[in-house]
Scaffold this motif. Sequence first.
Motif, PDB file in Angstrom:
ATOM      1  N   LEU A 150      58.268  59.770  74.803  1.00  0.00           N
ATOM      2  CA  LEU A 150      58.749  60.664  73.746  1.00  0.00           C
ATOM      3  C   LEU A 150      58.527  59.992  72.392  1.00  0.00           C
ATOM      4  CD1 LEU A 150      62.233  61.554  75.298  1.00  0.00           C
ATOM      5  CD2 LEU A 150      60.093  62.843  75.521  1.00  0.00           C
ATOM      6  N   THR A 151      57.905  60.707  71.468  1.00  0.00           N
ATOM      7  CA  THR A 151      57.794  60.208  70.095  1.00  0.00           C
ATOM      8  C   THR A 151      58.446  61.218  69.162  1.00  0.00           C
ATOM      9  OG1 THR A 151      55.702  59.139  70.638  1.00  0.00           O
ATOM     10  CG2 THR A 151      56.229  59.357  68.303  1.00  0.00           C
ATOM     11  N   VAL A 152      59.466  60.761  68.460  1.00  0.00           N
ATOM     12  CA  VAL A 152      60.214  61.619  67.543  1.00  0.00           C
ATOM     13  C   VAL A 152      59.771  61.279  66.124  1.00  0.00           C
ATOM     14  CG1 VAL A 152      62.526  61.950  66.570  1.00  0.00           C
ATOM     15  CG2 VAL A 152      62.188  61.993  69.054  1.00  0.00           C
TER      16      VAL A 152
ATOM     17  N   ILE B 222      60.749  67.674  65.963  1.00  0.00           N
ATOM     18  CA  ILE B 222      59.460  67.629  66.653  1.00  0.00           C
ATOM     19  C   ILE B 222      59.412  66.400  67.546  1.00  0.00           C
ATOM     20  CG2 ILE B 222      56.951  67.487  66.364  1.00  0.00           C
ATOM     21  CD1 ILE B 222      57.333  68.635  63.540  1.00  0.00           C
ATOM     22  N   VAL B 223      59.004  66.607  68.774  1.00  0.00           N
ATOM     23  CA  VAL B 223      58.832  65.466  69.685  1.00  0.00           C
ATOM     24  C   VAL B 223      57.490  65.594  70.392  1.00  0.00           C
ATOM     25  CG1 VAL B 223      60.081  66.637  71.560  1.00  0.00           C
ATOM     26  CG2 VAL B 223      59.867  64.134  71.575  1.00  0.00           C
ATOM     27  N   LYS B 224      56.765  64.493  70.404  1.00  0.00           N
ATOM     28  CA  LYS B 224      55.522  64.462  71.195  1.00  0.00           C
ATOM     29  C   LYS B 224      55.898  63.993  72.589  1.00  0.00           C
ATOM     30  CE  LYS B 224      52.505  61.112  70.614  1.00  0.00           C
ATOM     31  NZ  LYS B 224      51.459  60.281  69.982  1.00  0.00           N
ATOM     32  N   VAL B 225      55.499  64.785  73.585  1.00  0.00           N
ATOM     33  CA  VAL B 225      55.766  64.428  74.976  1.00  0.00           C
ATOM     34  C   VAL B 225      54.448  64.117  75.662  1.00  0.00           C
ATOM     35  CG1 VAL B 225      56.667  65.212  77.195  1.00  0.00           C
ATOM     36  CG2 VAL B 225      57.843  65.871  75.084  1.00  0.00           C
ATOM     37  N   ILE B 226      54.306  62.890  76.119  1.00  0.00           N
ATOM     38  CA  ILE B 226      53.135  62.510  76.913  1.00  0.00           C
ATOM     39  C   ILE B 226      53.622  62.320  78.341  1.00  0.00           C
ATOM     40  CG2 ILE B 226      51.264  60.838  77.237  1.00  0.00           C
ATOM     41  CD1 ILE B 226      51.060  62.256  74.574  1.00  0.00           C
ATOM     42  N   ARG B 227      53.197  63.233  79.209  1.00  0.00           N
ATOM     43  CA  ARG B 227      53.637  63.180  80.605  1.00  0.00           C
ATOM     44  C   ARG B 227      52.826  62.133  81.356  1.00  0.00           C
ATOM     45  NH1 ARG B 227      55.438  69.084  81.949  1.00  0.00           N
ATOM     46  NH2 ARG B 227      54.759  68.693  84.086  1.00  0.00           N
ATOM     47  N   ASP B 228      53.485  61.378  82.203  1.00  0.00           N
ATOM     48  CA  ASP B 228      52.795  60.418  83.067  1.00  0.00           C
ATOM     49  C   ASP B 228      51.788  61.194  83.923  1.00  0.00           C
ATOM     50  OD1 ASP B 228      51.971  58.652  84.973  1.00  0.00           O
ATOM     51  OD2 ASP B 228      53.973  58.054  85.631  1.00  0.00           O
ATOM     52  N   PRO B 229      50.476  60.901  83.765  1.00  0.00           N
ATOM     53  CA  PRO B 229      49.484  61.672  84.533  1.00  0.00           C
ATOM     54  C   PRO B 229      49.329  61.146  85.967  1.00  0.00           C
ATOM     55  CG  PRO B 229      48.375  60.102  83.093  1.00  0.00           C
ATOM     56  CD  PRO B 229      49.860  59.898  82.885  1.00  0.00           C
ATOM     57  N   ASP B 230      50.004  60.045  86.267  1.00  0.00           N
ATOM     58  CA  ASP B 230      49.762  59.368  87.544  1.00  0.00           C
ATOM     59  C   ASP B 230      50.951  59.413  88.495  1.00  0.00           C
ATOM     60  OD1 ASP B 230      47.181  58.507  86.809  1.00  0.00           O
ATOM     61  OD2 ASP B 230      48.068  56.934  85.573  1.00  0.00           O
ATOM     62  N   GLY B 231      51.864  60.338  88.263  1.00  0.00           N
ATOM     63  CA  GLY B 231      53.035  60.385  89.132  1.00  0.00           C
ATOM     64  C   GLY B 231      52.685  60.786  90.560  1.00  0.00           C
ATOM     65  N   PHE B 232      53.592  60.485  91.453  1.00  0.00           N
ATOM     66  CA  PHE B 232      53.407  60.944  92.837  1.00  0.00           C
ATOM     67  C   PHE B 232      54.781  61.110  93.482  1.00  0.00           C
ATOM     68  CE2 PHE B 232      52.827  56.346  92.620  1.00  0.00           C
ATOM     69  CZ  PHE B 232      53.745  55.871  93.540  1.00  0.00           C
ATOM     70  N   PRO B 233      54.841  61.920  94.541  1.00  0.00           N
ATOM     71  CA  PRO B 233      56.147  62.212  95.129  1.00  0.00           C
ATOM     72  C   PRO B 233      56.635  61.079  96.045  1.00  0.00           C
ATOM     73  CG  PRO B 233      54.444  63.460  96.252  1.00  0.00           C
ATOM     74  CD  PRO B 233      53.755  62.702  95.154  1.00  0.00           C
ATOM     75  N   ALA B 234      57.851  61.183  96.491  1.00  0.00           N
ATOM     76  CA  ALA B 234      58.426  60.217  97.432  1.00  0.00           C
ATOM     77  C   ALA B 234      57.789  60.371  98.812  1.00  0.00           C
ATOM     78  CB  ALA B 234      59.927  60.437  97.521  1.00  0.00           C
ATOM     79  N   THR B 235      57.868  59.301  99.620  1.00  0.00           N
ATOM     80  CA  THR B 235      57.445  59.390 101.019  1.00  0.00           C
ATOM     81  C   THR B 235      58.627  58.960 101.890  1.00  0.00           C
ATOM     82  OG1 THR B 235      56.638  57.120 100.976  1.00  0.00           O
ATOM     83  CG2 THR B 235      55.019  58.850 100.579  1.00  0.00           C
ATOM     84  N   ARG B 236      58.690  59.496 103.107  1.00  0.00           N
ATOM     85  CA  ARG B 236      59.731  59.070 104.047  1.00  0.00           C
ATOM     86  C   ARG B 236      59.179  59.233 105.464  1.00  0.00           C
ATOM     87  NH1 ARG B 236      65.316  62.171 103.526  1.00  0.00           N
ATOM     88  NH2 ARG B 236      65.219  61.773 101.301  1.00  0.00           N
ATOM     89  N   VAL B 237      58.952  58.115 106.143  1.00  0.00           N
ATOM     90  CA  VAL B 237      58.364  58.129 107.483  1.00  0.00           C
ATOM     91  C   VAL B 237      59.441  58.490 108.505  1.00  0.00           C
ATOM     92  CG1 VAL B 237      57.657  56.478 109.275  1.00  0.00           C
ATOM     93  CG2 VAL B 237      56.430  56.571 107.092  1.00  0.00           C
ATOM     94  N   ASN B 238      59.018  59.194 109.547  1.00  0.00           N
ATOM     95  CA  ASN B 238      59.949  59.512 110.644  1.00  0.00           C
ATOM     96  C   ASN B 238      60.273  58.229 111.407  1.00  0.00           C
ATOM     97  OD1 ASN B 238      61.276  60.318 112.913  1.00  0.00           O
ATOM     98  ND2 ASN B 238      59.635  61.685 113.661  1.00  0.00           N
TER      99      ASN B 238
END
Lengths: 511, 511
Positions: free
Chosen positions: A243-245, A407-423
């Motif tokens: 966030l850049t304000v 005004i806020v500049k929002v730069i979203r993380d382009p490299d996110g990924f979801p959680a994993t959970r093995v059985n």
Amino acid sequence: MRITFAVVIALLTIQSYAQPSVDASQRWIEKEGANILSEFVELLKIPNHASDLENINKNANLIKDRFEARGFGMRLLEEEGAPPIVYGEHLVKNATRTLCFYVHYDGQPVDPQLWVHDAFEPKMYDESMYMGGKEIPMPKPGDEISENWRIYARSASDDKAPLIALLAAVDALKESEIGYTSNIKLFFDGEEESSSPHIETYFTKYGDLLDDIDVWLMCDGSVYQSGDPSFKFGGRGITGMQLTVYGALRPLHSGHYGNWAPVPGQRLAELLASMKDEKGNVVIEGYYDSVEPLTDFEREMLNNTPNIDAQIKEELGLAWTEGNGEALNERLLLPSLTVKGLSSGSVGEKARNIIPSFAIGELGMRLVKGCDPDHMLNLVEAHIEKEGWHIVREDPDMETRKKYPKIVKVIRDPDGFPATRVNMEQPEILNVVNGVKSFTGDAVFLVSSGGSNRVNDAIYNVLKTPAISVNMVNHDNNQHAENENVRVGNLWYGVKLMSVLLTLPNDLPKK
Amino acid sequence: MRITFAVVIALLTIQSYAQPSVDASQRWIEKEGANILSEFVELLKIPNHASDLENINKNANLIKDRFEARGFGMRLLEEEGAPPIVYGEHLVKNATRTLCFYVHYDGQPVDPQLWVHDAFEPKMYDESMYMGGKEIPMPKPGDEISENWRIYARSASDDKAPLIALLAAVDALKESEIGYTSNIKLFFDGEEESSSPHIETYFTKYGDLLDDIDVWLMCDGSVYQSGDPSFKFGGRGITGMQLTVYGALRPLHSGHYGNWAPVPGQRLAELLASMKDEKGNVVIEGYYDSVEPLTDFEREMLNNTPNIDAQIKEELGLAWTEGNGEALNERLLLPSLTVKGLSSGSVGEKARNIIPSFAIGELGMRLVKGCDPDHMLNLVEAHIEKEGWHIVREDPDMETRKKYPKIVKVIRDPDGFPATRVNMEQPEILNVVNGVKSFTGDAVFLVSSGGSNRVNDAIYNVLKTPAISVNMVNHDNNQHAENENVRVGNLWYGVKLMSVLLTLPNDLPKK
């Protein structure tokens, strides 16, 4: 089992498959401890940020050479402009399964101003420097080595320690002429701390080398804070935003404009403050709504996990935690929102009497099963807009500045990924669990790590193979931060654990 | 009068005492403009932070030599470990008054990463770099020089410009054989930007040199934002505090602890957000209570001051200001509270996935007449405590950390001082005002500057002498910040203004 002298006691009381391997490791450590540490120091001296390809390649080649010298078939898997994967294999006649050891040899960036020593000049301390430990010389062969000693260097824990532990385990088993019970593969990543951007490419390109793996052993992360051995069956996802304000177009004299010009640091503070309540819970609408509940088995595992809150609070000097007293283990099963960085103007000796023209906040978010990264970022943005902010994606032009009060500049993380959970209930996984239990006795089997690993995500989604996080380093290792370290006793535990994993009982039917 | 081509028009219409001096200055600028700038560049090249005594002495000696060469009696007043005062005098037979020109030759510290050029390698631009100006070569004798050009360097405006203006005015009057009408004294400070810690010592030690001064002319600060000439009759006081908010004893992995460990940046944000309302007004109890109201004369002067809010908002790209639309001039008559610095962890490329162990906020406060610095700091601390914080003065020990849920270290500015406001109705002051009016015509006579000057405070309290702030540089000069600059047209205005001040009419009865 605490990873201390308790190891010895455990060994006396548990007759197990693991006994010969553990004994072999113990003898090897006693005889060769100083040499193991010396080999470790040599590896730690090579800087290892993923963007520094020259040094990354030095790391990769040194690691490849070390395993090659011990009889592994080694090669570097390469991809233009990316750190290589150090790949290796050691196949065993009549093996009923193939295990792959995953380690990453790259490390987090270093801010030298924050480190007590050069991050790539390893130093030995007689205990944690935060507990008053003093620097001591590296041991020479024959010197007594205390388990409480610590080596300080970038990647001492995260994640070069498992490489040295595995090398020593290989040596120990060879010395005692104990053979492996599984086909062993090695997959050493060189850009995990940069979110492994090429991991899917590597998995796709070299899929034929990886197809026969039954279980990935993700040797990364620390043991449980109680000191108990731990194994984790998933990890949180990750995303975030910068966030850049904005205030005035240029920095202003705080006298000539103070009390009139907008103060970016003040307004950023107001925005961040609006995101959590006084209990430390996120009040962004819908933030917890998509969280997937635990299965009964997972809930049972969680209930068996020691509550170490009091200990950790004591150790970290905390009188209060987010959630107002809810257990750490419960809190890690919810998405987090962390101000991981703040910057505006200057502080300390460089502070000047100005109103800065902008303020930056870095928000980190850890996600749990059920949370889609994009959806979570959308929720945060919806909150920001509800608070009256106009969101931009680049620095605003004059027209925009003059039009919108906030005004806020929002730069979203382009490299996110979801959680994993093995059985945790599938046979391949239970087999490994039972094997290590014969060494560790009771241990902590965590539904999920609090941490995140893009590789876990790719293993699950591209290779469709289960993975277990295998932990050896101390939890107070300052990973990712300044003064990273590993406790020597944890390194020795790692050697024994690796020797056990190389010689797991053969209960699985051959495929 | 706008300080542009309007100067010429003003000169055509105003028959005044000032005419001969202004004409002499104009001729001198036309003839010697490039040499004036060249002398300026030489002075700007010497770094001038007060703590850098070697360079500070170089500055002092160069300035001393320059005035000595022009017939002033010069000496350096010295105090162990402090920058010297460059003192000078030029006495005039039958003078009815003694005027002292105050200028400071030191500058604010420089953060080189923020500057487009080296702060001590002056560069000429064809207009403000923020308005798209381009770098051009320094002019050679004979080149045409535009008033819109700007010189970029530390202290180009704050505060070396008045030194060069004064030197050029001295030359111009000499060339035209115009004598001074007052005894002239020079007092050039070398540590104003470090809050002039030795000013009272100097005033006490060298009081006999300063006793006969009738009016101090404080040549510092910028002209009014409308471009109109301005003179100020006081300044705001100043104080502030540094806040350090604590999380865990060490930085933590944002995965393993995120959503449980306290986040210092979040909590600092909450504390700062609690200090102001959405209109930008300070909600700390009692913050505005001690403000002393204006006299009728002061209110009249204030009402005569142009409202330049629309222009400034346009120029600075602002859609909103603190106070929700209240005029800048009114807002400067209230104490301010500014977040001048924020820091926690790292942002941008250095951002790491950690929960930092602390967050720092720097609060700047400007005070108006009636506000005692200590009292104002006490009010802020009372607010902090009301918000549930435990205040410490040093980093907390473990016992303290484990006892208090919210801990903040407060370091109070030890060097604060109150506001000053000179009586605008006394004869010595009105005499100077009327004299400069014969050059400037209507000008802005401000009750108080928004800025702060410890020297003003000491002149008022130690020497018991009135002071007027005499402004020449452009308001958009980035003083205190990166890319400080002065507009050439303002430098030329300064030359003329100095020549007028050296030749003020002799209406005052001889003492």
